[in-house]
Design a protein around this motif. Structure first.
Motif, PDB file in Angstrom:
ATOM      1  N   ALA A  26       0.865  -1.195   0.000  1.00 44.65           N
ATOM      2  CA  ALA A  26       0.000   0.000   0.000  1.00 44.65           C
ATOM      3  C   ALA A  26       0.896   1.238   0.000  1.00 44.65           C
ATOM      4  O   ALA A  26       1.924   1.286   0.678  1.00 44.65           O
ATOM      5  CB  ALA A  26      -0.916  -0.010   1.222  1.00 44.65           C
ATOM      6  N   LEU A  27       0.494   2.245  -0.771  1.00 44.91           N
ATOM      7  CA  LEU A  27       1.368   3.400  -1.033  1.00 44.91           C
ATOM      8  C   LEU A  27       1.115   4.539  -0.052  1.00 44.91           C
ATOM      9  O   LEU A  27      -0.018   5.031   0.080  1.00 44.91           O
ATOM     10  CB  LEU A  27       1.137   3.885  -2.470  1.00 44.91           C
ATOM     11  CG  LEU A  27       1.636   2.893  -3.539  1.00 44.91           C
ATOM     12  CD1 LEU A  27       0.918   3.115  -4.870  1.00 44.91           C
ATOM     13  CD2 LEU A  27       3.139   3.013  -3.715  1.00 44.91           C
ATOM     14  N   THR A  28       2.167   4.956   0.627  1.00 44.55           N
ATOM     15  CA  THR A  28       2.094   6.073   1.571  1.00 44.55           C
ATOM     16  C   THR A  28       2.578   7.354   0.903  1.00 44.55           C
ATOM     17  O   THR A  28       3.193   7.312  -0.171  1.00 44.55           O
ATOM     18  CB  THR A  28       2.998   5.802   2.786  1.00 44.55           C
ATOM     19  OG1 THR A  28       4.338   5.666   2.292  1.00 44.55           O
ATOM     20  CG2 THR A  28       2.606   4.545   3.520  1.00 44.55           C
ATOM     21  N   THR A  61       0.378  -3.762  -5.841  1.00 43.31           N
ATOM     22  CA  THR A  61       0.083  -2.858  -4.720  1.00 43.31           C
ATOM     23  C   THR A  61      -1.408  -2.860  -4.394  1.00 43.31           C
ATOM     24  O   THR A  61      -2.249  -2.953  -5.294  1.00 43.31           O
ATOM     25  CB  THR A  61       0.550  -1.401  -4.989  1.00 43.31           C
ATOM     26  OG1 THR A  61       0.025  -0.548  -3.961  1.00 43.31           O
ATOM     27  CG2 THR A  61       0.088  -0.862  -6.316  1.00 43.31           C
ATOM     28  N   ALA A  62      -1.703  -2.743  -3.100  1.00 46.99           N
ATOM     29  CA  ALA A  62      -3.097  -2.642  -2.632  1.00 46.99           C
ATOM     30  C   ALA A  62      -3.612  -1.208  -2.753  1.00 46.99           C
ATOM     31  O   ALA A  62      -4.654  -0.877  -2.187  1.00 46.99           O
ATOM     32  CB  ALA A  62      -3.195  -3.115  -1.195  1.00 46.99           C
ATOM     33  N   GLY A  63      -2.884  -0.356  -3.464  1.00 49.08           N
ATOM     34  CA  GLY A  63      -3.367   1.006  -3.693  1.00 49.08           C
ATOM     35  C   GLY A  63      -2.945   1.962  -2.600  1.00 49.08           C
ATOM     36  O   GLY A  63      -2.033   1.680  -1.811  1.00 49.08           O
ATOM     37  N   ASN A  64      -3.613   3.090  -2.556  1.00 50.06           N
ATOM     38  CA  ASN A  64      -3.259   4.116  -1.560  1.00 50.06           C
ATOM     39  C   ASN A  64      -3.425   3.556  -0.148  1.00 50.06           C
ATOM     40  O   ASN A  64      -4.392   2.856   0.142  1.00 50.06           O
ATOM     41  CB  ASN A  64      -4.177   5.330  -1.734  1.00 50.06           C
ATOM     42  CG  ASN A  64      -3.579   6.580  -1.146  1.00 50.06           C
ATOM     43  OD1 ASN A  64      -3.058   7.417  -1.870  1.00 50.06           O
ATOM     44  ND2 ASN A  64      -3.612   6.719   0.175  1.00 50.06           N
ATOM     45  N   ILE A 106      -5.104   2.900  -7.236  1.00 53.44           N
ATOM     46  CA  ILE A 106      -4.076   3.564  -8.047  1.00 53.44           C
ATOM     47  C   ILE A 106      -3.109   2.540  -8.654  1.00 53.44           C
ATOM     48  O   ILE A 106      -2.457   2.813  -9.672  1.00 53.44           O
ATOM     49  CB  ILE A 106      -3.339   4.647  -7.222  1.00 53.44           C
ATOM     50  CG1 ILE A 106      -2.590   5.593  -8.154  1.00 53.44           C
ATOM     51  CG2 ILE A 106      -2.412   4.030  -6.181  1.00 53.44           C
ATOM     52  CD1 ILE A 106      -2.191   6.908  -7.520  1.00 53.44           C
ATOM     53  N   GLY A 107      -3.082   1.333  -8.080  1.00 59.66           N
ATOM     54  CA  GLY A 107      -2.271   0.248  -8.648  1.00 59.66           C
ATOM     55  C   GLY A 107      -2.761  -0.148 -10.029  1.00 59.66           C
ATOM     56  O   GLY A 107      -1.984  -0.606 -10.870  1.00 59.66           O
ATOM     57  N   THR A 108      -4.052   0.005 -10.288  1.00 62.29           N
ATOM     58  CA  THR A 108      -4.585  -0.196 -11.643  1.00 62.29           C
ATOM     59  C   THR A 108      -4.487   1.102 -12.438  1.00 62.29           C
ATOM     60  O   THR A 108      -4.038   1.108 -13.582  1.00 62.29           O
ATOM     61  CB  THR A 108      -6.063  -0.658 -11.589  1.00 62.29           C
ATOM     62  OG1 THR A 108      -6.122  -1.940 -10.950  1.00 62.29           O
ATOM     63  CG2 THR A 108      -6.644  -0.788 -12.986  1.00 62.29           C
ATOM     64  N   THR A 109      -4.878   2.215 -11.811  1.00 64.86           N
ATOM     65  CA  THR A 109      -4.910   3.500 -12.545  1.00 64.86           C
ATOM     66  C   THR A 109      -3.547   3.852 -13.134  1.00 64.86           C
ATOM     67  O   THR A 109      -3.463   4.327 -14.266  1.00 64.86           O
ATOM     68  CB  THR A 109      -5.349   4.651 -11.608  1.00 64.86           C
ATOM     69  OG1 THR A 109      -6.554   4.283 -10.939  1.00 64.86           O
ATOM     70  CG2 THR A 109      -5.585   5.918 -12.386  1.00 64.86           C
ATOM     71  N   LEU A 125      -6.997  -7.150 -10.633  1.00 61.09           N
ATOM     72  CA  LEU A 125      -7.064  -5.685 -10.718  1.00 61.09           C
ATOM     73  C   LEU A 125      -8.445  -5.213 -10.282  1.00 61.09           C
ATOM     74  O   LEU A 125      -9.445  -5.908 -10.508  1.00 61.09           O
ATOM     75  CB  LEU A 125      -6.783  -5.220 -12.150  1.00 61.09           C
ATOM     76  CG  LEU A 125      -5.416  -5.634 -12.713  1.00 61.09           C
ATOM     77  CD1 LEU A 125      -5.531  -6.913 -13.524  1.00 61.09           C
ATOM     78  CD2 LEU A 125      -4.817  -4.539 -13.563  1.00 61.09           C
ATOM     79  N   ARG A 126      -8.475  -4.029  -9.705  1.00 60.42           N
ATOM     80  CA  ARG A 126      -9.773  -3.501  -9.266  1.00 60.42           C
ATOM     81  C   ARG A 126      -9.654  -2.020  -8.938  1.00 60.42           C
ATOM     82  O   ARG A 126      -8.622  -1.591  -8.404  1.00 60.42           O
ATOM     83  CB  ARG A 126     -10.216  -4.266  -8.010  1.00 60.42           C
ATOM     84  CG  ARG A 126     -11.650  -4.062  -7.696  1.00 60.42           C
ATOM     85  CD  ARG A 126     -12.177  -4.972  -6.609  1.00 60.42           C
ATOM     86  NE  ARG A 126     -13.479  -4.445  -6.233  1.00 60.42           N
ATOM     87  CZ  ARG A 126     -13.899  -4.259  -4.985  1.00 60.42           C
ATOM     88  NH1 ARG A 126     -13.140  -4.607  -3.974  1.00 60.42           N
ATOM     89  NH2 ARG A 126     -15.085  -3.734  -4.749  1.00 60.42           N
TER      90      ARG A 126
END
Ligand code: COA
Length: 249
Positions: A26-28, A61-64, A106-109, A125-126
């Protein structure tokens, strides 16, 4: 700088590896800032021909980071997430992604702004923005309907339906789907290293030409979405959904 982003240099290739396995990468804010800085440096370093973004063979990544969304939500276009994505958008050099496992939010975006994407067939993806009380980001509301047609894009953006790496390749979101995460990374690395034997300026100019027709429109949509997204983050709907994730156990 943060240990959660590993920078690896192999000849003319700079690899940016997301490395926060305990939180599914997850992105910090610190990770976005580090990615933004690395992209800036790669773009101005004449020794670098290409950038590879990857996670592990189990998870992209699990995104933000959801705790970050609650405690320090991005408030304007100067926030670290915008700095990262705008540097990705503006990067003159080819950016390649190697994706396996989960690529959420955001991992997909971010894949929509890479040049080449190699993905494992069973990657998941989601873009669960509506599910979290949010809205699409970084021009996905423009790019996905163009790529897939409104009806299919609506399934992904209005229902937040997930899809596989195999579907991503069939729809043109990814370049190629491969048997597993290792194969996706190996192929991405092989293709990224090919840029070393190509004339760098010719590659950069060609990329610029491919991006030029939509450049202004994409920036405008990113700003419009960004304003709404930052407002939505403070909405009761989003606060309830995000706290629900944090308190789910
Ligand atoms: N932000 C912060 N922490 C996250 C996170 C995120 N986006 N995604 C996962 N984590 C954390 C979990 O809280 C958990 O931490 P804990 O062990 O301290 O409880 C750890 O990472 C492992 O996650 P878990 O859900 O148990 O792994 P899983 O393999 O069952 O599922 C995912 C992986 C990615 C499918 C799932 O974690 C998920 O859906 N995450 C949310 C993604 C999301 O909605 N992102 C969109 C932001 S717009």
């Amino acid at each position: 700088m943060t240990d959660a982003i590993q920078l690896e240099r192999e000849r003319g290739l700079l690899t940016l590896r997301l490395n926060r396995p305990d939180k599914k990468n997850a992105l910090t804010r610190a990770m976005y800032s580090c990615l933004a800085e690395a992209l800036k440096q790669a773009d101005s370093d004449p020794e670098i021909n290409a950038v590879l973004i990857t996670g592990s063979s189990e998870c992209f990544t699990a995104g933000n980071d959801i705790a970050d969304f609650i405690q320090q939500p991005p408030s304007n276009l100067d926030s670290p997430v915008f700095d990262f994505m705008l540097n990705l958008l503006e990067c003159r050099k080819p950016v390649i992604a190697a994706v396996a496992g989960a690529a959420v939010g955001i991992g997909t975006t971010l894949l929509l702004h890479c040049d080449l994407v190699y993905i494992s067939r069973d990657a998941r993806l989601r873009m669960p923005f509506v599910n979290l009380g949010l809205c699409p980001e970084f021009a996905s509301s423009l790019i996905l309907p163009r790529l897939l047609g409104h009806a299919k894009a609506a399934e992904l953006l209005l229902l937040g339906e997930g899809f596989s790496g195999e579907q991503a390749a069939a729809w043109g979101i990814a370049t190629e789907a491969l048997g597993n995460g290792e194969a996706a990374l190996a192929k991405a690395r092989e293709m990224a290293l090919r840029f070393e034997s190509l004339p760098t300026e010719a590659v950069c100019i060609s990329k610029q030409l491919m991006k030029a027709p939509d450049r202004e429109l994409i920036r405008k949509v990113i700003e419009e979405e960004g304003l709404l997204f930052t407002q939505r983050l403070r909405s009761p709907e989003a606060m309830a959904a995000l706290s629900g994730f944090i308190n789910r156990h």
